[in-house]
Design a protein around this motif. Structure first.
Motif, mmCIF file in Angstrom:
data_model
loop_
_atom_site.group_PDB
_atom_site.id
_atom_site.type_symbol
_atom_site.label_atom_id
_atom_site.label_comp_id
_atom_site.label_asym_id
_atom_site.label_seq_id
_atom_site.Cartn_x
_atom_site.Cartn_y
_atom_site.Cartn_z
ATOM 1 N N SER A 196 0.433 -1.290 0.455
ATOM 2 C CA SER A 196 0.469 -0.090 -0.040
ATOM 3 C C SER A 196 1.070 1.203 0.466
ATOM 4 C CB SER A 196 -0.735 -0.093 1.127
ATOM 5 O OG SER A 196 -2.211 -1.007 1.263
ATOM 6 N N ARG A 200 0.543 3.979 -2.910
ATOM 7 C CA ARG A 200 0.336 5.767 -2.086
ATOM 8 C C ARG A 200 1.807 6.086 -2.873
ATOM 9 N NH1 ARG A 200 2.811 5.961 3.491
ATOM 10 N NH2 ARG A 200 4.550 5.875 2.156
ATOM 11 N N TRP A 203 0.416 7.329 -7.190
ATOM 12 C CA TRP A 203 0.168 8.372 -6.456
ATOM 13 C C TRP A 203 0.527 9.394 -6.312
ATOM 14 C CZ3 TRP A 203 -5.805 8.332 -6.769
ATOM 15 C CH2 TRP A 203 -6.297 6.415 -7.509
ATOM 16 N N ARG A 204 1.360 9.948 -5.347
ATOM 17 C CA ARG A 204 2.238 10.968 -4.896
ATOM 18 C C ARG A 204 2.455 11.673 -6.043
ATOM 19 N NH1 ARG A 204 4.977 9.927 -0.430
ATOM 20 N NH2 ARG A 204 2.648 11.145 0.534
ATOM 21 N N HIS A 326 0.252 -0.113 -8.991
ATOM 22 C CA HIS A 326 0.188 0.420 -8.215
ATOM 23 C C HIS A 326 -2.019 0.858 -8.100
ATOM 24 C CE1 HIS A 326 4.162 0.248 -7.944
ATOM 25 N NE2 HIS A 326 4.290 1.143 -9.448
ATOM 26 N N TYR A 329 -4.616 -1.619 -3.011
ATOM 27 C CA TYR A 329 -3.707 -0.678 -1.607
ATOM 28 C C TYR A 329 -5.120 -1.220 -0.908
ATOM 29 C CZ TYR A 329 -6.392 2.086 -4.274
ATOM 30 O OH TYR A 329 -7.332 2.621 -5.247
ATOM 31 N N GLN A 331 -6.933 1.147 0.754
ATOM 32 C CA GLN A 331 -7.500 2.290 1.105
ATOM 33 C C GLN A 331 -7.816 3.522 2.024
ATOM 34 O OE1 GLN A 331 -10.159 2.747 -1.996
ATOM 35 N NE2 GLN A 331 -10.118 4.894 -1.349
ATOM 36 N N LEU A 334 -4.663 5.476 1.276
ATOM 37 C CA LEU A 334 -4.476 6.207 0.019
ATOM 38 C C LEU A 334 -5.646 7.073 0.288
ATOM 39 C CD1 LEU A 334 -4.153 6.812 -2.626
ATOM 40 C CD2 LEU A 334 -6.453 5.784 -3.468
ATOM 41 N N ASP A 335 -6.521 7.002 1.169
ATOM 42 C CA ASP A 335 -7.769 8.844 2.039
ATOM 43 C C ASP A 335 -6.640 9.384 2.434
ATOM 44 O OD1 ASP A 335 -9.177 7.585 0.668
ATOM 45 O OD2 ASP A 335 -10.416 6.433 2.050
#
Length: 473
Positions: A196, A200, A203-204, A326, A329, A331, A334-335
């Motif tokens: 995860s 993350r 996503w960044r 990716h 993960y 959640q 990510l949140d």
């Protein structure tokens, strides 16, 4: 007396939600009590060689629920956290609808459309509702309505297949996929949390590449604010397959690239971000899970450096592979990133655009349609407006599904940002771009140049015009 399907599994169990369930539950939590649109549904014909009695169908349904723990799992919120609670035994009530042999198919479809709008009590009832359509004393069709937290659309396909086998053979043999409770234990392990963290970080990196917003307000919203347009196109199916084979990609990637090209042309952004729903069944051991495995992935659509649409498809395919890698993960991880980074705005996540290919699999079949055949197939395109709604959690949602001999594109938008005339233009321009690129790779610049009239199909002299209410004119 109401018939029931009795079931008995091997255990009771309780666990956190799987990662796939977490994502669905988040949407349910936001949209409740208007979450019934998420319900998964199907009409399963009873094979002619099957016994077809109510008792035999009840036994088959009971065997399925006994076999798959997700079908006998309730979601109970404890201390603010949802948990899956598996029961070991019980009964599933079966509703009966009488019909004639001639009307049974229509009655089943009508029942599915009516029943799918009823919300579930996730903590108080089973996640499956079954209706049997009976004609001349025989069950002709089985209508299934399930919660999306229990199954996704691919799992529904597996369920329908197993139901037909059970009806024909009286039993279901073969191994069962990993149960959601066991999957949750793996996902919530230390190794799962490390995975995860890597997701993350991906996503960044993506959020640093594209603008925070995609669309700007176009004017006051319509009433109802959201509406869905649907384009059904045999030409688009053939053209997407031709381009996918040419560039060693997938038809889904072709459609995603086309959407990115058109969004960029409309907004003037050479780089934009999009969320895409990723089917994680390619993960080891996940193929036959009877549970939702889809999660959101983030992809950057970068038109810079792509002179032609074919080059853009290749670039998007490379980005898509990283997105898929990716999109698995926790959640909660990510949140936390989205909130800490200022990317969570109320109940929505930037960039507000989402792409969802709901097909179980195109098979990526090659297509040998000629240029003349593709142009002729454009005359079979249909554009309709199936529904409107007052609430929706996306500004722009482009969904792909199968249609007989065609591809169906469904575009749901917020009319404040993409009014109906632009919504219609987008779908027609996307079809035009893909078909023209299949014939001869299109240079990027103005992908939708052939649709100055948003109601015209490809500028043909006998063009079929579609009014905004979906009626041919």
């Amino acid at each position: 007396m109401t018939p029931v399907a009795a079931f008995r599994g091997t255990r009771t169990a309780e666990a956190p939600l799987t990662w796939g369930q977490q994502g669905i539950w988040k949407i349910i939590d936001v949209m409740a009590p208007n979450d019934a649109f998420l319900n998964v549904r199907a009409v399963v014909p009873v094979p002619q060689r099957a016994a077809g009695t109510v008792d035999s169908v009840a036994a088959a349904i009971g065997a399925l629920i006994s076999r798959h723990e997700s079908l006998r799992t309730r979601i109970v919120v404890t201390g603010g956290e949802p948990r899956q609670v598996v029961v070991d035994a019980g009964e599933c009530p079966l509703a009966l609808i009488e019909a004639t042999a001639e009307t049974a198919a229509d009655v089943a479809e009508q029942a599915m459309e009516r029943l799918r709008h009823h919300p579930f009590d996730y903590a108080g009832e089973l996640p499956i509702r079954v209706t049997l359509v009976v004609a001349d004393g025989q069950v002709r069709f089985v209508v299934l309505i399930l919660t999306h937290v229990a199954v996704d659309w691919y799992a529904l396909t597996l369920l329908g297949r197993e139901l037909r086998v059970a009806l024909l053979r009286g039993e279901i043999t073969g191994p069962v996929g990993i149960q959601p409770v066991d999957l949750a234990a793996t996902e919530h392990s230390e190794a799962g949390q490390q995975r995860s963290a890597r997701a993350r970080d991906h996503w960044r990196r993506q959020f640093d590449r594209f603008p925070a917003s995609v669309f700007t307000e176009a004017g006051p919203p319509a009433t109802p604010r959201y509406r869905r347009a649907e384009l059904t196109s045999p030409a688009l199916l053939a053209a997407a397959r031709i381009i996918a084979a040419r560039h060693s990609a997938t038809s889904s990637t072709v459609l995603l690239a086309a959407a990115g090209a058109l969004i960029g042309a409309r907004t003037g952004q050479e780089v934009c971000g999009m969320l895409t729903i990723v089917n994680n069944r390619f993960q080891p051991g996940h193929r036959d899970i009877m549970a939702p495995t889809n999660q959101l992935g983030v992809i950057t659509l970068d038109r810079r450096g792509a002179a032609t649409f074919g080059e853009l498809v290749t670039a998007v395919w490379r980005e898509a592979l990283q997105c898929f890698r990716h999109a698995y993960y926790d959640q909660h991880v990510l949140d936390a990133f989205l909130a800490d980074g200022g990317h969570a705005h109320g109940e929505k996540i930037e960039p507000y655009c989402c792409f969802n290919d709901m097909r179980a699999g195109d098979g990526e079949l090659r297509d040998t349609a000629t240029a003349d055949q593709l142009r002729a197939a454009l005359q079979e395109t249909e554009l309709t407006w199936p529904e409107t709604f007052d609430e929706f959690n996306w500004q722009f949602m482009l969904s792909v599904s199968d249609a007989p001999g065609a591809l169906s594109l469904s575009l749901s938008t917020d009319s404040r940002y993409l009014p109906p005339v632009e919504q219609q233009r987008f779908l027609l321009d996307l079809e035009d771009l893909v078909v023209r690129s299949a014939i001869d790779d299109v240079r990027l610049g103005d992908p939708g140049a052939h649709h100055n009239d948003p109601g015209a199909h490809h500028g043909a002299p006998d063009a079929h015009h579609v009014a905004l209410d979906g009626r041919a004119s």
